[in-house]
Design a protein around this motif. Structure first.
Motif, PDB file in Angstrom:
ATOM      1  N   THR A 101       7.456  -8.715 -18.308  1.00  0.00           N
ATOM      2  CA  THR A 101       7.362 -10.076 -17.782  1.00  0.00           C
ATOM      3  C   THR A 101       6.503 -10.909 -18.735  1.00  0.00           C
ATOM      4  OG1 THR A 101       7.454  -9.165 -15.553  1.00  0.00           O
ATOM      5  CG2 THR A 101       6.500 -11.367 -15.777  1.00  0.00           C
ATOM      6  N   SER A 102       6.893 -12.165 -18.984  1.00  0.00           N
ATOM      7  CA  SER A 102       6.091 -13.011 -19.880  1.00  0.00           C
ATOM      8  C   SER A 102       4.796 -13.452 -19.214  1.00  0.00           C
ATOM      9  CB  SER A 102       6.863 -14.279 -20.269  1.00  0.00           C
ATOM     10  OG  SER A 102       8.071 -13.951 -20.879  1.00  0.00           O
ATOM     11  N   GLY A 103       3.731 -13.481 -19.990  1.00  0.00           N
ATOM     12  CA  GLY A 103       2.453 -13.958 -19.469  1.00  0.00           C
ATOM     13  C   GLY A 103       1.475 -14.122 -20.608  1.00  0.00           C
ATOM     14  N   ASP A 104       0.189 -14.245 -20.277  1.00  0.00           N
ATOM     15  CA  ASP A 104      -0.799 -14.358 -21.352  1.00  0.00           C
ATOM     16  C   ASP A 104      -1.618 -13.069 -21.449  1.00  0.00           C
ATOM     17  OD1 ASP A 104      -2.965 -14.530 -19.526  1.00  0.00           O
ATOM     18  OD2 ASP A 104      -2.672 -16.685 -19.319  1.00  0.00           O
ATOM     19  N   SER A 105      -2.486 -13.013 -22.473  1.00  0.00           N
ATOM     20  CA  SER A 105      -3.179 -11.755 -22.768  1.00  0.00           C
ATOM     21  C   SER A 105      -4.169 -11.390 -21.659  1.00  0.00           C
ATOM     22  CB  SER A 105      -3.881 -11.840 -24.123  1.00  0.00           C
ATOM     23  OG  SER A 105      -4.805 -12.907 -24.125  1.00  0.00           O
ATOM     24  N   ALA A 106      -4.784 -12.398 -21.016  1.00  0.00           N
ATOM     25  CA  ALA A 106      -5.732 -12.098 -19.931  1.00  0.00           C
ATOM     26  C   ALA A 106      -4.980 -11.466 -18.750  1.00  0.00           C
ATOM     27  CB  ALA A 106      -6.449 -13.368 -19.498  1.00  0.00           C
ATOM     28  N   GLN A 107      -3.808 -11.996 -18.460  1.00  0.00           N
ATOM     29  CA  GLN A 107      -2.997 -11.424 -17.368  1.00  0.00           C
ATOM     30  C   GLN A 107      -2.590  -9.991 -17.703  1.00  0.00           C
ATOM     31  OE1 GLN A 107       0.068 -14.512 -17.369  1.00  0.00           O
ATOM     32  NE2 GLN A 107      -0.475 -15.022 -15.271  1.00  0.00           N
ATOM     33  N   ALA A 108      -2.277  -9.760 -18.972  1.00  0.00           N
ATOM     34  CA  ALA A 108      -1.858  -8.414 -19.390  1.00  0.00           C
ATOM     35  C   ALA A 108      -3.003  -7.420 -19.215  1.00  0.00           C
ATOM     36  CB  ALA A 108      -1.403  -8.446 -20.848  1.00  0.00           C
ATOM     37  N   ARG A 109      -4.208  -7.818 -19.637  1.00  0.00           N
ATOM     38  CA  ARG A 109      -5.355  -6.896 -19.530  1.00  0.00           C
ATOM     39  C   ARG A 109      -5.704  -6.640 -18.061  1.00  0.00           C
ATOM     40  NH1 ARG A 109      -7.656 -10.507 -23.774  1.00  0.00           N
ATOM     41  NH2 ARG A 109      -6.917  -9.624 -25.748  1.00  0.00           N
ATOM     42  N   GLU A 110      -5.618  -7.701 -17.261  1.00  0.00           N
ATOM     43  CA  GLU A 110      -5.924  -7.563 -15.837  1.00  0.00           C
ATOM     44  C   GLU A 110      -4.875  -6.660 -15.158  1.00  0.00           C
ATOM     45  OE1 GLU A 110      -7.850  -8.027 -13.437  1.00  0.00           O
ATOM     46  OE2 GLU A 110      -6.497  -8.080 -11.711  1.00  0.00           O
ATOM     47  N   ALA A 111      -3.610  -6.848 -15.527  1.00  0.00           N
ATOM     48  CA  ALA A 111      -2.541  -6.013 -14.950  1.00  0.00           C
ATOM     49  C   ALA A 111      -2.742  -4.555 -15.347  1.00  0.00           C
ATOM     50  CB  ALA A 111      -1.170  -6.505 -15.416  1.00  0.00           C
ATOM     51  N   ALA A 112      -3.219  -4.325 -16.569  1.00  0.00           N
ATOM     52  CA  ALA A 112      -3.461  -2.944 -17.035  1.00  0.00           C
ATOM     53  C   ALA A 112      -4.548  -2.296 -16.183  1.00  0.00           C
ATOM     54  CB  ALA A 112      -3.860  -2.943 -18.507  1.00  0.00           C
ATOM     55  N   ARG A 113      -5.635  -3.045 -15.926  1.00  0.00           N
ATOM     56  CA  ARG A 113      -6.733  -2.497 -15.093  1.00  0.00           C
ATOM     57  C   ARG A 113      -6.207  -2.172 -13.693  1.00  0.00           C
ATOM     58  NH1 ARG A 113      -9.919  -6.179 -18.030  1.00  0.00           N
ATOM     59  NH2 ARG A 113      -9.491  -7.864 -16.583  1.00  0.00           N
ATOM     60  N   TRP A 114      -5.447  -3.111 -13.147  1.00  0.00           N
ATOM     61  CA  TRP A 114      -4.902  -2.955 -11.790  1.00  0.00           C
ATOM     62  C   TRP A 114      -3.988  -1.725 -11.720  1.00  0.00           C
ATOM     63  CZ3 TRP A 114       0.426  -3.547 -11.204  1.00  0.00           C
ATOM     64  CH2 TRP A 114       0.896  -3.494  -9.883  1.00  0.00           C
ATOM     65  N   ALA A 115      -3.087  -1.592 -12.707  1.00  0.00           N
ATOM     66  CA  ALA A 115      -2.120  -0.478 -12.677  1.00  0.00           C
ATOM     67  C   ALA A 115      -2.847   0.851 -12.882  1.00  0.00           C
ATOM     68  CB  ALA A 115      -1.060  -0.678 -13.765  1.00  0.00           C
ATOM     69  N   GLU A 116      -3.814   0.863 -13.799  1.00  0.00           N
ATOM     70  CA  GLU A 116      -4.517   2.117 -14.093  1.00  0.00           C
ATOM     71  C   GLU A 116      -5.373   2.557 -12.904  1.00  0.00           C
ATOM     72  OE1 GLU A 116      -4.190   1.486 -18.905  1.00  0.00           O
ATOM     73  OE2 GLU A 116      -6.160   1.214 -17.981  1.00  0.00           O
ATOM     74  N   GLN A 117      -5.961   1.572 -12.193  1.00  0.00           N
ATOM     75  CA  GLN A 117      -6.721   1.923 -10.975  1.00  0.00           C
ATOM     76  C   GLN A 117      -5.821   2.577  -9.933  1.00  0.00           C
ATOM     77  OE1 GLN A 117      -8.492  -1.773  -9.824  1.00  0.00           O
ATOM     78  NE2 GLN A 117     -10.158  -1.548 -11.313  1.00  0.00           N
ATOM     79  N   ARG A 118      -4.545   2.219 -10.002  1.00  0.00           N
ATOM     80  CA  ARG A 118      -3.604   2.801  -9.024  1.00  0.00           C
ATOM     81  C   ARG A 118      -2.918   4.049  -9.575  1.00  0.00           C
ATOM     82  NH1 ARG A 118      -0.080  -1.298  -5.886  1.00  0.00           N
ATOM     83  NH2 ARG A 118       0.231   0.692  -4.852  1.00  0.00           N
ATOM     84  N   SER A 148       0.817  -1.225   0.000  1.00  0.00           N
ATOM     85  CA  SER A 148       0.000   0.000   0.000  1.00  0.00           C
ATOM     86  C   SER A 148       0.851   1.277   0.000  1.00  0.00           C
ATOM     87  CB  SER A 148      -0.937  -0.004   1.195  1.00  0.00           C
ATOM     88  OG  SER A 148      -0.150  -0.147   2.356  1.00  0.00           O
ATOM     89  N   ASP A 149       2.095   1.176   0.485  1.00  0.00           N
ATOM     90  CA  ASP A 149       2.895   2.403   0.531  1.00  0.00           C
ATOM     91  C   ASP A 149       3.653   2.666  -0.772  1.00  0.00           C
ATOM     92  OD1 ASP A 149       4.420   0.159   0.921  1.00  0.00           O
ATOM     93  OD2 ASP A 149       5.874   1.149   2.239  1.00  0.00           O
ATOM     94  N   ILE A 150       3.421   1.840  -1.791  1.00  0.00           N
ATOM     95  CA  ILE A 150       4.126   2.077  -3.060  1.00  0.00           C
ATOM     96  C   ILE A 150       3.229   2.911  -3.975  1.00  0.00           C
ATOM     97  CG2 ILE A 150       5.001   0.975  -5.145  1.00  0.00           C
ATOM     98  CD1 ILE A 150       6.080  -1.222  -3.408  1.00  0.00           C
ATOM     99  N   ALA A 151       3.727   4.087  -4.343  1.00  0.00           N
ATOM    100  CA  ALA A 151       2.918   4.998  -5.170  1.00  0.00           C
ATOM    101  C   ALA A 151       3.154   4.709  -6.646  1.00  0.00           C
ATOM    102  CB  ALA A 151       3.305   6.431  -4.849  1.00  0.00           C
ATOM    103  N   LEU A 152       2.051   4.557  -7.369  1.00  0.00           N
ATOM    104  CA  LEU A 152       2.175   4.363  -8.812  1.00  0.00           C
ATOM    105  C   LEU A 152       1.637   5.570  -9.590  1.00  0.00           C
ATOM    106  CD1 LEU A 152       1.107   0.616  -9.359  1.00  0.00           C
ATOM    107  CD2 LEU A 152       3.395   1.547  -9.256  1.00  0.00           C
ATOM    108  N   ASP A 153       1.018   6.534  -8.889  1.00  0.00           N
ATOM    109  CA  ASP A 153       0.430   7.691  -9.598  1.00  0.00           C
ATOM    110  C   ASP A 153       1.476   8.386 -10.451  1.00  0.00           C
ATOM    111  OD1 ASP A 153      -0.649   7.249  -7.071  1.00  0.00           O
ATOM    112  OD2 ASP A 153      -1.599   9.233  -7.073  1.00  0.00           O
ATOM    113  N   GLY A 154       1.097   8.634 -11.689  1.00  0.00           N
ATOM    114  CA  GLY A 154       1.976   9.416 -12.560  1.00  0.00           C
ATOM    115  C   GLY A 154       3.119   8.618 -13.156  1.00  0.00           C
ATOM    116  N   THR A 155       3.318   7.392 -12.688  1.00  0.00           N
ATOM    117  CA  THR A 155       4.404   6.551 -13.227  1.00  0.00           C
ATOM    118  C   THR A 155       3.967   5.948 -14.553  1.00  0.00           C
ATOM    119  OG1 THR A 155       4.996   5.879 -11.014  1.00  0.00           O
ATOM    120  CG2 THR A 155       5.709   4.420 -12.758  1.00  0.00           C
TER     121      THR A 155
END
Ligand code: NAP
Length: 294
Positions: free
Chosen positions: A96-113, A83-90
């Protein structure tokens, strides 16, 4: 090279690939901040001029662009979910290798932060990073890619595929299936020829010529697939299937594995049973596009 105008960049994850990525940024003159769970893996990079961030959060704060390259997506989440790691503005680029569902989910997660997020895939080995042979695919918002392209250029041939964050992983998968299929086909032929004393080195140049010749067919075959029309300009599937039967017989007679030839023929047989025997090979796209073999 020391380029004082080069943009700063952070690299999180210094395994074999992360070290190569950070090394390429340093070589291109980018002020490079690094972080790794096992700190000692940063030693060589620090000796070359990298700045070692004391925490992941510091690595993210130090540069407008952070590249993360760890074993898998779960590891990225474990690292950055604190929780103390700030991602705003980054701007975060996940290589990292993964599949397309993981990529889309990671995008939602990062953008929410509050982060800008691009997903990427590396089609190269660490020693190729920093050369034109290293193809690095990106997907996500184009403006974020364009904003950092001049930094990413240090890594190799960087390519933008589109706004769908899953595209880089999908292209990665498509590239890998091409690679493994060519290698498997070559290994099948090598196994057969070795039974009569032809070694792998003797067969390799012939195999290379065949693979290059087949590659030339792809644009024409792609046109048939995109038009949904498969006129037999060269040979019909029925003719091909007879040769496939010989390949199975030849493999069995030689006492080598015949699983690959059987798989090749099974798909063509199904296409013929569906009424496509008089059409050309790319009609098999219909079999490849089904989730199951029935
Ligand atoms: P690697 O040498 O095994 O390094 C793995 C990295 O992930 C290390 O930095 C490791 O930290 C870190 N890591 C793993 N789990 C972690 C966790 N829970 N928390 C924090 N850090 C964690 O692997 P690599 O070859 O660098 O590959 C990295 C990514 O690049 C993979 O997704 C791989 O598929 C992709 N890739 C690699 C190649 C290649 O040829 N190597 C080619 C294309 C794509 P520690 O050092 O502390 O263990």
């Amino acid at each position: 090279m020391n380029n004082k105008t080069a943009a700063p960049v952070s690299v999180i994850g210094l395994g074999l690939m992360g070290q190569a990525l950070a090394g390429a940024f340093l070589k291109a003159g980018h002020p490079t901040t690094v972080w790794n769970r096992t700190t000692s893996k940063a030693d060589q990079l620090v000796a070359q001029g990298a700045h070692l961030a004391p925490t992941v959060g510091d690595a993210l704060k130090t540069s407008p662009l952070t590249i993360i390259c760890v074993t898998e997506y779960q590891a990225m989440r474990e690292l950055l979910d604190a929780s103390d790691i700030a991602l705003d503005g980054t701007t975060l680029i996940n290589l990292t290798s993964g599949d397309s569902a993981q990529a889309r989910e990671a995008a939602r997660w990062a953008e929410q932060r509050g982060a800008r997020y691009l997903d990427g895939a590396i089609m190269a080995v660490p020693s190729g990073i920093g050369t034109a042979e290293a193809v690095i695919l990106h997907s996500g918002p184009q403006s974020d890619f364009e904003a950092h392209k001049s930094t990413l250029d240090a890594l190799g041939t960087v390519t933008y595929l589109g706004a769908d964050h899953g595209l880089a992983s999908l292209y990665d998968g498509a590239g890998l299936v091409m690679m493994w299929s060519i290698l498997n086909a070559w290994l099948q032929g090598t196994a057969m020829l070795r039974t009569v004393g032809v070694d792998a080195a003797t067969y390799a140049p012939f195999a290379k010529q065949i693979a290059a010749g087949v590659a030339e067919w792809l644009p024409g075959h792609a046109e048939q697939i995109d038009n949904g029309s498969f006129p037999a300009e060269v040979s019909t599937l029925e003719t091909d299937v007879r040769a496939m039967a010989h390949l199975i017989e030849e493999s069995e007679a030689a006492g080598v594995n015949a699983e690959l030839p059987r798989l090749i023929k099974a798909m063509a047989d199904r296409s013929i049973a569906a009424g496509h025997g008089g059409e050309q090979y790319p009609v098999l796209i219909e079999e490849f596009s089904k989730p199951r073999a029935d």
